[in-house]
Scaffold this active site. Structure first.
Site, PDB file in Angstrom:
ATOM      1  N   PHE A   1      -1.254  16.319   3.588  1.00 42.79           N
ATOM      2  CA  PHE A   1      -1.666  15.647   2.366  1.00 42.79           C
ATOM      3  C   PHE A   1      -0.452  15.645   1.448  1.00 42.79           C
ATOM      4  O   PHE A   1      -0.008  16.687   0.981  1.00 42.79           O
ATOM      5  CB  PHE A   1      -2.848  16.352   1.696  1.00 42.79           C
ATOM      6  CG  PHE A   1      -3.412  15.516   0.577  1.00 42.79           C
ATOM      7  CD1 PHE A   1      -4.367  14.552   0.837  1.00 42.79           C
ATOM      8  CD2 PHE A   1      -2.948  15.666  -0.724  1.00 42.79           C
ATOM      9  CE1 PHE A   1      -4.858  13.746  -0.184  1.00 42.79           C
ATOM     10  CE2 PHE A   1      -3.434  14.865  -1.745  1.00 42.79           C
ATOM     11  CZ  PHE A   1      -4.384  13.906  -1.473  1.00 42.79           C
TER      12      PHE A   1
ATOM     13  N   ASP B   1      -4.136   5.693   5.957  1.00 42.31           N
ATOM     14  CA  ASP B   1      -4.609   7.018   6.357  1.00 42.31           C
ATOM     15  C   ASP B   1      -5.776   6.831   7.338  1.00 42.31           C
ATOM     16  O   ASP B   1      -5.544   6.611   8.527  1.00 42.31           O
ATOM     17  CB  ASP B   1      -5.007   7.769   5.083  1.00 42.31           C
ATOM     18  CG  ASP B   1      -5.437   9.198   5.321  1.00 42.31           C
ATOM     19  OD1 ASP B   1      -4.872   9.843   6.228  1.00 42.31           O
ATOM     20  OD2 ASP B   1      -6.333   9.688   4.615  1.00 42.31           O
TER      21      ASP B   1
ATOM     22  N   ARG C   1       2.111  11.811  -9.414  1.00 43.02           N
ATOM     23  CA  ARG C   1       2.521  10.462  -9.002  1.00 43.02           C
ATOM     24  C   ARG C   1       3.962  10.137  -9.404  1.00 43.02           C
ATOM     25  O   ARG C   1       4.621   9.321  -8.780  1.00 43.02           O
ATOM     26  CB  ARG C   1       1.611   9.402  -9.642  1.00 43.02           C
ATOM     27  CG  ARG C   1       0.209   9.344  -9.071  1.00 43.02           C
ATOM     28  CD  ARG C   1      -0.456   8.068  -9.544  1.00 43.02           C
ATOM     29  NE  ARG C   1      -1.903   8.098  -9.483  1.00 43.02           N
ATOM     30  CZ  ARG C   1      -2.625   7.761  -8.413  1.00 43.02           C
ATOM     31  NH1 ARG C   1      -2.023   7.385  -7.309  1.00 43.02           N
ATOM     32  NH2 ARG C   1      -3.938   7.796  -8.454  1.00 43.02           N
TER      33      ARG C   1
ATOM     34  N   GLU D   1       0.846  -1.199   0.000  1.00 45.14           N
ATOM     35  CA  GLU D   1       0.000   0.000   0.000  1.00 45.14           C
ATOM     36  C   GLU D   1       0.878   1.244   0.000  1.00 45.14           C
ATOM     37  O   GLU D   1       2.018   1.205   0.483  1.00 45.14           O
ATOM     38  CB  GLU D   1      -0.847   0.014   1.283  1.00 45.14           C
ATOM     39  CG  GLU D   1      -2.314  -0.274   1.087  1.00 45.14           C
ATOM     40  CD  GLU D   1      -3.108   0.827   0.382  1.00 45.14           C
ATOM     41  OE1 GLU D   1      -2.526   1.668  -0.328  1.00 45.14           O
ATOM     42  OE2 GLU D   1      -4.326   0.831   0.552  1.00 45.14           O
ATOM     43  N   ASP D   2       0.327   2.346  -0.492  1.00 39.97           N
ATOM     44  CA  ASP D   2       1.071   3.604  -0.420  1.00 39.97           C
ATOM     45  C   ASP D   2       1.004   4.208   0.983  1.00 39.97           C
ATOM     46  O   ASP D   2       1.990   4.676   1.515  1.00 39.97           O
ATOM     47  CB  ASP D   2       0.577   4.603  -1.492  1.00 39.97           C
ATOM     48  CG  ASP D   2      -0.935   4.796  -1.485  1.00 39.97           C
ATOM     49  OD1 ASP D   2      -1.648   4.222  -0.627  1.00 39.97           O
ATOM     50  OD2 ASP D   2      -1.423   5.541  -2.361  1.00 39.97           O
TER      51      ASP D   2
HETATM   52  P1  IMP Z   1      -7.413   5.211   3.705  1.00 35.58           P
HETATM   53  O1  IMP Z   1      -8.010   6.513   4.175  1.00 35.58           O
HETATM   54  O2  IMP Z   1      -6.480   4.629   4.737  1.00 35.58           O
HETATM   55  O3  IMP Z   1      -8.485   4.275   3.272  1.00 35.58           O
HETATM   56  O4  IMP Z   1      -6.515   5.547   2.438  1.00 35.58           O
HETATM   57  C1  IMP Z   1      -7.075   5.547   1.167  1.00 35.58           C
HETATM   58  C2  IMP Z   1      -6.167   6.048   0.110  1.00 35.58           C
HETATM   59  O5  IMP Z   1      -6.175   7.460   0.169  1.00 35.58           O
HETATM   60  C3  IMP Z   1      -4.693   5.703   0.171  1.00 35.58           C
HETATM   61  O6  IMP Z   1      -4.404   4.430  -0.329  1.00 35.58           O
HETATM   62  C4  IMP Z   1      -4.118   6.800  -0.717  1.00 35.58           C
HETATM   63  O7  IMP Z   1      -4.177   6.411  -2.077  1.00 35.58           O
HETATM   64  C5  IMP Z   1      -5.049   7.968  -0.450  1.00 35.58           C
HETATM   65  N1  IMP Z   1      -4.395   8.948   0.429  1.00 35.58           N
HETATM   66  C6  IMP Z   1      -4.455   9.047   1.758  1.00 35.58           C
HETATM   67  N2  IMP Z   1      -3.694  10.062   2.218  1.00 35.58           N
HETATM   68  C7  IMP Z   1      -3.135  10.608   1.111  1.00 35.58           C
HETATM   69  C8  IMP Z   1      -2.219  11.692   0.912  1.00 35.58           C
HETATM   70  O8  IMP Z   1      -1.730  12.363   1.836  1.00 35.58           O
HETATM   71  N3  IMP Z   1      -1.880  11.958  -0.383  1.00 35.58           N
HETATM   72  C9  IMP Z   1      -2.372  11.245  -1.439  1.00 35.58           C
HETATM   73  N4  IMP Z   1      -3.209  10.218  -1.290  1.00 35.58           N
HETATM   74  C10 IMP Z   1      -3.586   9.909  -0.027  1.00 35.58           C
END
Ligand code: IMP
Length: 179
Positions: free
Chosen positions: A152, A103, A165, A99-100
């Site tokens: 962010f 969040d 990206r 995963e990247d």
């Molecule tokens: P989640 O909120 O943990 O479900 O994350 C969902 C997705 O939101 C991640 O896999 C990222 O692709 C995107 N995301 C969350 N935080 C950031 C950020 O700071 N920059 C860009 N994408 C983000």
């Protein structure tokens, strides 16, 4: 540095060094495994990180990809939808999800459930970033690159409305670019 960037949080060298360390941790974890590990990248944010990380992993792996959507611009909409499914069965397979970022935690929680429901023997997660202050559900990565504050971020796979990206570093945009 890209003209839209305010500052860099992690440069390419720092990310590369951390990938080498993570690969060591991952190899150590799987060292007694008799089977091939299926590394599943969560598109599209995983691409640069996964490409960089797998170069340093010595464990026997196969690769696959999954695409889910949960994000619209800057805010999580909290509903995870499968956009692209796996190419193969994962019954009885040990899986490492790439995963990247973790969040709110919703994506990784849903992805773990999905993969366990598909019959995976084990699901571990490696995430380049972790933003623990944003968590709304209980979720975690087993291997974490860096912990970040509530910024962010863009670059190295991270986008803002699909842009940035390809940048080789992770950073924060100038305030006026977030619209
Ligand atoms: P989640 O909120 O943990 O479900 O994350 C969902 C997705 O939101 C991640 O896999 C990222 O692709 C995107 N995301 C969350 N935080 C950031 C950020 O700071 N920059 C860009 N994408 C983000």
């Amino acid at each position: 540095m890209h003209q839209d960037m305010l500052r860099i949080l992690f440069n390419n060298q720092e990310i590369d060094t951390r990938c080498q360390e993570l690969a060591k941790e991952i190899d150590k974890y799987y060292k007694d495994s008799q089977e091939t590990i299926l590394v599943i990248g969560v598109l599209k944010g995983c691409i640069p990180f996964m490409a960089n990380l797998i170069k340093y992993i010595n464990t026997d792996v196969e690769l696959d990809f999954l695409a889910v959507s949960s994000y619209d611009g800057k805010e999580s909409i909290g509903d995870v939808k499968i956009e692209k499914d796996l190419n193969r069965s994962i019954k009885n397979t040990r899986v490492l999800v790439v995963e990247d970022i973790v969040d709110t935690g919703r994506t990784i929680k849903e992805v773990r459930t999905l993969l366990m429901n598909k019959g995976a023997k084990e699901v571990k997660v490696v995430s380049l970033l972790d933003k623990p202050s944003r968590r709304v559900v209980e979720a975690h990565a087993d291997f974490i690159g860096f912990e970040v504050e509530n910024y962010f971020v863009v670059g190295f796979g991270f986008d803002y409305n699909e842009r940035y990206r390809q940048l080789p570093y992770i950073g924060v945009l100038k305030e006026e670019k977030y619209r």
